[in-house]
Write a protein that holds these residues in place. Structure first.
Motif, PDB file in Angstrom:
ATOM      1  N   ALA A  31       1.819  10.868   4.652  1.00  0.00           N
ATOM      2  CA  ALA A  31       3.142  10.852   4.039  1.00  0.00           C
ATOM      3  C   ALA A  31       3.153  11.540   2.682  1.00  0.00           C
ATOM      4  O   ALA A  31       4.148  12.149   2.291  1.00  0.00           O
ATOM      5  CB  ALA A  31       3.619   9.406   3.884  1.00  0.00           C
ATOM      6  N   TYR A  32       2.068  11.430   1.957  1.00  0.00           N
ATOM      7  CA  TYR A  32       2.046  11.924   0.576  1.00  0.00           C
ATOM      8  C   TYR A  32       1.045  13.062   0.389  1.00  0.00           C
ATOM      9  O   TYR A  32       0.452  13.212  -0.673  1.00  0.00           O
ATOM     10  CB  TYR A  32       1.701  10.769  -0.369  1.00  0.00           C
ATOM     11  CG  TYR A  32       2.628   9.589  -0.253  1.00  0.00           C
ATOM     12  CD1 TYR A  32       3.962   9.688  -0.640  1.00  0.00           C
ATOM     13  CD2 TYR A  32       2.187   8.367   0.254  1.00  0.00           C
ATOM     14  CE1 TYR A  32       4.823   8.605  -0.536  1.00  0.00           C
ATOM     15  CE2 TYR A  32       3.042   7.274   0.355  1.00  0.00           C
ATOM     16  CZ  TYR A  32       4.357   7.404  -0.039  1.00  0.00           C
ATOM     17  OH  TYR A  32       5.209   6.330   0.062  1.00  0.00           O
ATOM     18  N   ALA A  33       0.871  13.875   1.423  1.00  0.00           N
ATOM     19  CA  ALA A  33      -0.158  14.914   1.382  1.00  0.00           C
ATOM     20  C   ALA A  33       0.295  16.179   0.667  1.00  0.00           C
ATOM     21  O   ALA A  33      -0.459  17.140   0.582  1.00  0.00           O
ATOM     22  CB  ALA A  33      -0.595  15.266   2.806  1.00  0.00           C
ATOM     23  N   GLY A  34       1.514  16.194   0.147  1.00  0.00           N
ATOM     24  CA  GLY A  34       2.053  17.438  -0.401  1.00  0.00           C
ATOM     25  C   GLY A  34       1.532  17.837  -1.761  1.00  0.00           C
ATOM     26  O   GLY A  34       1.778  18.958  -2.212  1.00  0.00           O
ATOM     27  N   ALA A  35       0.802  16.950  -2.458  1.00  0.00           N
ATOM     28  CA  ALA A  35       0.356  17.274  -3.815  1.00  0.00           C
ATOM     29  C   ALA A  35      -0.523  18.516  -3.850  1.00  0.00           C
ATOM     30  O   ALA A  35      -0.543  19.243  -4.850  1.00  0.00           O
ATOM     31  CB  ALA A  35      -0.393  16.085  -4.421  1.00  0.00           C
ATOM     32  N   GLN A  36      -1.237  18.780  -2.778  1.00  0.00           N
ATOM     33  CA  GLN A  36      -2.111  19.951  -2.754  1.00  0.00           C
ATOM     34  C   GLN A  36      -1.329  21.261  -2.804  1.00  0.00           C
ATOM     35  O   GLN A  36      -1.899  22.321  -3.075  1.00  0.00           O
ATOM     36  CB  GLN A  36      -2.979  19.922  -1.504  1.00  0.00           C
ATOM     37  CG  GLN A  36      -2.183  19.958  -0.205  1.00  0.00           C
ATOM     38  CD  GLN A  36      -3.063  20.060   1.013  1.00  0.00           C
ATOM     39  OE1 GLN A  36      -3.896  20.950   1.093  1.00  0.00           O
ATOM     40  NE2 GLN A  36      -2.894  19.146   1.951  1.00  0.00           N
ATOM     41  N   LEU A  91       0.821  -1.208   0.000  1.00  0.00           N
ATOM     42  CA  LEU A  91       0.000   0.000   0.000  1.00  0.00           C
ATOM     43  C   LEU A  91       0.857   1.262   0.000  1.00  0.00           C
ATOM     44  O   LEU A  91       0.518   2.245  -0.667  1.00  0.00           O
ATOM     45  CB  LEU A  91      -0.950  -0.013   1.194  1.00  0.00           C
ATOM     46  CG  LEU A  91      -2.111  -1.009   1.062  1.00  0.00           C
ATOM     47  CD1 LEU A  91      -2.881  -1.122   2.364  1.00  0.00           C
ATOM     48  CD2 LEU A  91      -3.058  -0.589  -0.060  1.00  0.00           C
ATOM     49  N   TYR A  92       1.968   1.252   0.726  1.00  0.00           N
ATOM     50  CA  TYR A  92       2.842   2.423   0.694  1.00  0.00           C
ATOM     51  C   TYR A  92       3.431   2.634  -0.694  1.00  0.00           C
ATOM     52  O   TYR A  92       3.603   3.769  -1.145  1.00  0.00           O
ATOM     53  CB  TYR A  92       3.962   2.290   1.728  1.00  0.00           C
ATOM     54  CG  TYR A  92       3.667   3.070   2.985  1.00  0.00           C
ATOM     55  CD1 TYR A  92       4.032   4.399   3.112  1.00  0.00           C
ATOM     56  CD2 TYR A  92       2.974   2.477   4.032  1.00  0.00           C
ATOM     57  CE1 TYR A  92       3.736   5.115   4.252  1.00  0.00           C
ATOM     58  CE2 TYR A  92       2.673   3.189   5.172  1.00  0.00           C
ATOM     59  CZ  TYR A  92       3.054   4.506   5.281  1.00  0.00           C
ATOM     60  OH  TYR A  92       2.746   5.219   6.406  1.00  0.00           O
ATOM     61  N   THR A  93       3.737   1.535  -1.371  1.00  0.00           N
ATOM     62  CA  THR A  93       4.277   1.644  -2.726  1.00  0.00           C
ATOM     63  C   THR A  93       3.228   2.193  -3.683  1.00  0.00           C
ATOM     64  O   THR A  93       3.495   3.114  -4.465  1.00  0.00           O
ATOM     65  CB  THR A  93       4.764   0.270  -3.210  1.00  0.00           C
ATOM     66  OG1 THR A  93       5.762  -0.225  -2.308  1.00  0.00           O
ATOM     67  CG2 THR A  93       5.357   0.365  -4.605  1.00  0.00           C
ATOM     68  N   VAL A  94       2.031   1.640  -3.610  1.00  0.00           N
ATOM     69  CA  VAL A  94       0.953   2.087  -4.505  1.00  0.00           C
ATOM     70  C   VAL A  94       0.590   3.542  -4.222  1.00  0.00           C
ATOM     71  O   VAL A  94       0.479   4.362  -5.146  1.00  0.00           O
ATOM     72  CB  VAL A  94      -0.284   1.178  -4.355  1.00  0.00           C
ATOM     73  CG1 VAL A  94      -1.475   1.768  -5.100  1.00  0.00           C
ATOM     74  CG2 VAL A  94       0.023  -0.222  -4.873  1.00  0.00           C
ATOM     75  N   PHE A  95       0.410   3.874  -2.950  1.00  0.00           N
ATOM     76  CA  PHE A  95       0.046   5.246  -2.606  1.00  0.00           C
ATOM     77  C   PHE A  95       1.156   6.223  -2.995  1.00  0.00           C
ATOM     78  O   PHE A  95       0.882   7.346  -3.436  1.00  0.00           O
ATOM     79  CB  PHE A  95      -0.255   5.359  -1.108  1.00  0.00           C
ATOM     80  CG  PHE A  95      -1.689   5.080  -0.760  1.00  0.00           C
ATOM     81  CD1 PHE A  95      -2.561   6.107  -0.454  1.00  0.00           C
ATOM     82  CD2 PHE A  95      -2.175   3.784  -0.743  1.00  0.00           C
ATOM     83  CE1 PHE A  95      -3.886   5.855  -0.145  1.00  0.00           C
ATOM     84  CE2 PHE A  95      -3.495   3.514  -0.427  1.00  0.00           C
ATOM     85  CZ  PHE A  95      -4.361   4.555  -0.127  1.00  0.00           C
ATOM     86  N   GLY A  96       2.408   5.813  -2.832  1.00  0.00           N
ATOM     87  CA  GLY A  96       3.515   6.688  -3.211  1.00  0.00           C
ATOM     88  C   GLY A  96       3.552   6.943  -4.701  1.00  0.00           C
ATOM     89  O   GLY A  96       3.711   8.084  -5.148  1.00  0.00           O
ATOM     90  N   PHE A  97       3.396   5.870  -5.491  1.00  0.00           N
ATOM     91  CA  PHE A  97       3.416   6.041  -6.942  1.00  0.00           C
ATOM     92  C   PHE A  97       2.235   6.885  -7.407  1.00  0.00           C
ATOM     93  O   PHE A  97       2.383   7.775  -8.254  1.00  0.00           O
ATOM     94  CB  PHE A  97       3.390   4.681  -7.643  1.00  0.00           C
ATOM     95  CG  PHE A  97       3.292   4.788  -9.148  1.00  0.00           C
ATOM     96  CD1 PHE A  97       4.407   5.105  -9.903  1.00  0.00           C
ATOM     97  CD2 PHE A  97       2.079   4.603  -9.795  1.00  0.00           C
ATOM     98  CE1 PHE A  97       4.318   5.233 -11.284  1.00  0.00           C
ATOM     99  CE2 PHE A  97       1.975   4.730 -11.171  1.00  0.00           C
ATOM    100  CZ  PHE A  97       3.101   5.035 -11.920  1.00  0.00           C
ATOM    101  N   MET A  98       1.060   6.614  -6.858  1.00  0.00           N
ATOM    102  CA  MET A  98      -0.123   7.354  -7.294  1.00  0.00           C
ATOM    103  C   MET A  98      -0.057   8.820  -6.866  1.00  0.00           C
ATOM    104  O   MET A  98      -0.591   9.693  -7.553  1.00  0.00           O
ATOM    105  CB  MET A  98      -1.392   6.695  -6.752  1.00  0.00           C
ATOM    106  CG  MET A  98      -1.650   5.291  -7.292  1.00  0.00           C
ATOM    107  SD  MET A  98      -1.504   5.149  -9.092  1.00  0.00           S
ATOM    108  CE  MET A  98      -2.813   6.239  -9.643  1.00  0.00           C
ATOM    109  N   ALA A  99       0.599   9.100  -5.746  1.00  0.00           N
ATOM    110  CA  ALA A  99       0.789  10.504  -5.360  1.00  0.00           C
ATOM    111  C   ALA A  99       1.677  11.206  -6.383  1.00  0.00           C
ATOM    112  O   ALA A  99       1.427  12.361  -6.761  1.00  0.00           O
ATOM    113  CB  ALA A  99       1.407  10.594  -3.968  1.00  0.00           C
ATOM    114  N   GLY A 100       2.722  10.507  -6.845  1.00  0.00           N
ATOM    115  CA  GLY A 100       3.563  11.067  -7.894  1.00  0.00           C
ATOM    116  C   GLY A 100       2.795  11.243  -9.194  1.00  0.00           C
ATOM    117  O   GLY A 100       2.959  12.248  -9.901  1.00  0.00           O
TER     118      GLY A 100
END
Length: 564
Positions: free
Chosen positions: A334-339, A149-158
């Motif tokens: 962890a990946y909330a920075g996209a906003q 899940l961390y891998t998937v969420f990280g890639f999708m955030a990118g």
């Protein structure tokens, strides 16, 4: 007569705009400006920016404020983004805008664009607020689901970051700059979408600021061995935040952002070393460990006061799905920075360089998070605490980590405060109350005055909600998930469909200001969705699936946050 295969009736051939109006004569968010006009000016801006040399992140210039010249533009500039031919007037007032020339209007936008890709890399990595909770998340998910899940969420955030960049390049220009997340919503889906996005982003940033204040108020409280009244602990953090958030431009934030990243890495290394040579902090495990979330019997001592041994799970540790989802929600942080990406892009001299900075930062964040999370889970198992360095049992090292991470968090919180205030300023104060722009003297004074008010609100939130874990779950499900994973594909669908709906003979005429369209709105949307080639159509379908899947995850997350 039919034109390009379409009837030329009034219903099917629309002239959306018939009179040329200068960009500076428009409202700040004018619904009369068409998608085609945004595209026209965006293409011109990208062509100019592509001729510019990529700026360098030069520490000496930031510190000494030494001046330099932008030969490519032939405009005298200094590192803080001031241009000599930008008048000190309030651009939010329409009458004032009518008095300035086209060059002055464009230069006002150029003046805000000074950041390099290096600065943006550090700004994105400053967003590392969540590594300390990864071990906890792994403890609620187990090895397999946690890593996956961390891998998937990280890639999708990118990937979401890529979509934001893609839409931004097609709609931003010097004449009509995109300054925040809501501008993408406005130009792809209209005014209601902008309102929803801005409200979500402003609340999300404010609540994250409150979350950081809670977390590091706990730092101060623990460092004082709980002798200091809790209400005072977040107050001390907030007072320091008053000063940090006075750094107004993101270019200047690059220096302290770099410092924050390495402080975080130092904290990680210290906790890794201490964990390898000392037991977990057993007494506090009941307050917020993975075991307390999914199965409290695994952390309950026996009659003699002996705690159960450390255990690990290959899959989900228990049928407690709610606990596992809540653990995952702490990882979403962890990946909330996209906003924040639009705000970063808006201050870049060459936004096209953003992609390499973003993917580099995402890879760095992913590597740090996953390596650290697996390490913590290996040594502490079900005792992995939601703030990892508070889960080490050696008080001296615990205090050292509390203080080091406190400084790093103050910098990150200042960044969230900076962006949050700008969202509020640009969309409320400038739009409604005609406040001056941030590039002139009065705007800077307004910004400085808002900073303490913004932090005081964060303090009220932090003082009222000391339940850190529950608070993180709520804001992750309600704001961070949709802002990072739901909105980018929605914006991409709107942008790509409108772009691909255009046919020969349609578009914006910069001489007359006319925008010609063929077909009804429904016809154009259907045409745009199914145009652009097989790859583009597949992307449209994928983005639709991505949007609804992330929306479903938001609903599931909110259910788990409430139930948990």
């Amino acid at each position: 007569m039919a034109k390009n295969g379409y009837a030329s009736s009034l219903d099917e051939q629309q002239i959306a705009q018939s009179t040329y109006i200068k960009p500076q004569a428009r409202l700040l968010h004018d619904p009369a400006v068409t998608f085609e006009e945004y595209q026209h000016y965006a293409k011109r801006t990208r062509e100019e920016q592509d001729r510019l040399a990529s700026p360098k992140l030069q520490w000496r210039q930031i510190i000494n404020r030494s001046t330099h010249k932008e030969d490519a533009l032939r405009i005298d500039a200094v590192p803080d983004g001031k241009f000599n031919n930008v008048p000190e007037i309030n651009f939010a007032n329409e009458e004032n805008r009518l008095q300035i020339s086209d060059d002055e209007w464009s230069n006002a936008s150029r003046a805000m664009r000074t950041a390099s890709s290096g600065a943006v890399f550090y700004l994105i990595t400053t967003d590392i607020l969540g590594p300390y909770g990864v071990g906890f998340a792994m403890g609620t998910l187990g090895w397999g689901p946690g890593i996956a899940l961390y891998t998937v969420f990280g890639f999708m955030a990118g990937y979401s970051g890529y979509l934001i960049w893609h839409v931004y390049l097609g709609l931003d220009s010097y004449e009509f700059p995109c300054r925040n997340y809501g501008d993408l919503a406005f130009r792809t889906w209209g005014k209601p979408a902008r309102y929803v996005t801005n409200i979500m982003q402003a609340l999300g940033l404010l609540l994250i600021l409150g979350q950081v204040t809670i977390q590091y108020g706990q730092n101060i409280s623990q460092a004082s061995r709980f002798n200091l009244c809790y209400i005072v602990c977040p107050l001390l953090f907030v007072i320091a935040g008053f000063f940090m958030t006075q750094i107004r431009t993101l270019k200047n934030y690059g220096l302290v952002a770099n410092f924050s990243v390495w402080l975080t890495v130092l904290t990680i290394f210290i906790t890794m070393g201490v964990m390898a040579h000392s037991p977990p902090n057993y007494p506090i495990s009941i307050l917020g460990s993975a075991g307390a979330t999914v199965d409290s019997t695994t952390i309950t001592p026996d009659a003699q006061g002996n705690y159960p041994p450390i255990i690990h799970y290959g899959g989900l540790p228990a049928p407690n799905l709610v606990g596992s989802i809540n653990g995952l929600l702490s990882g979403v942080l962890a990946y909330a920075g996209a906003q924040l990406f639009v705000e970063f892009l808006a201050e870049m001299k060459r936004p096209r360089d953003f992609l390499k900075a973003m993917w580099g930062a995402q890879l760095f964040i992913y590597a740090v998070y996953l390596i650290y999370g697996c390490y913590v889970y290996h040594f502490q198992g079900q005792y992995s605490y939601q703030i990892s360095y508070q889960g080490i049992s050696v008080y001296g090292w615990q205090t050292a980590c509390n203080m080091i991470s406190l400084i790093a968090a103050l910098i990150a919180a200042g960044l969230y405060g900076n962006i949050g205030i700008k969202v509020f300023y640009n969309n409320i104060l400038m739009d409604i109350f005609k406040a001056p722009p941030l590039i002139n003297r009065r705007g800077k004074i307004f910004y400085a005055a808002i900073v303490p008010v913004w932090w005081i609100i964060a303090f009220v939130i932090a003082a009222a909600i000391p339940d850190y874990f529950g608070f993180v779950s709520i804001i992750s499900a309600s704001f961070l998930l949709p802002l990072t994973y739901t909105l980018p594909p929605l914006f991409a669908i709107g942008y790509d469909v409108k772009k691909n709906a255009q046919r020969e003979g349609e578009g914006y005429d910069p001489v007359t200001g006319e925008v010609t369209r063929h077909g009804t709105t429904v016809q154009r949307w259907m045409r745009g969705f199914m145009s652009g080639g097989p790859v583009q159509v597949a992307q449209n379908v994928w983005h639709t699936i991505y949007f609804f899947a992330s929306l479903a995850m938001c609903g599931l997350g909110m259910y788990a946050a409430i139930e948990g």
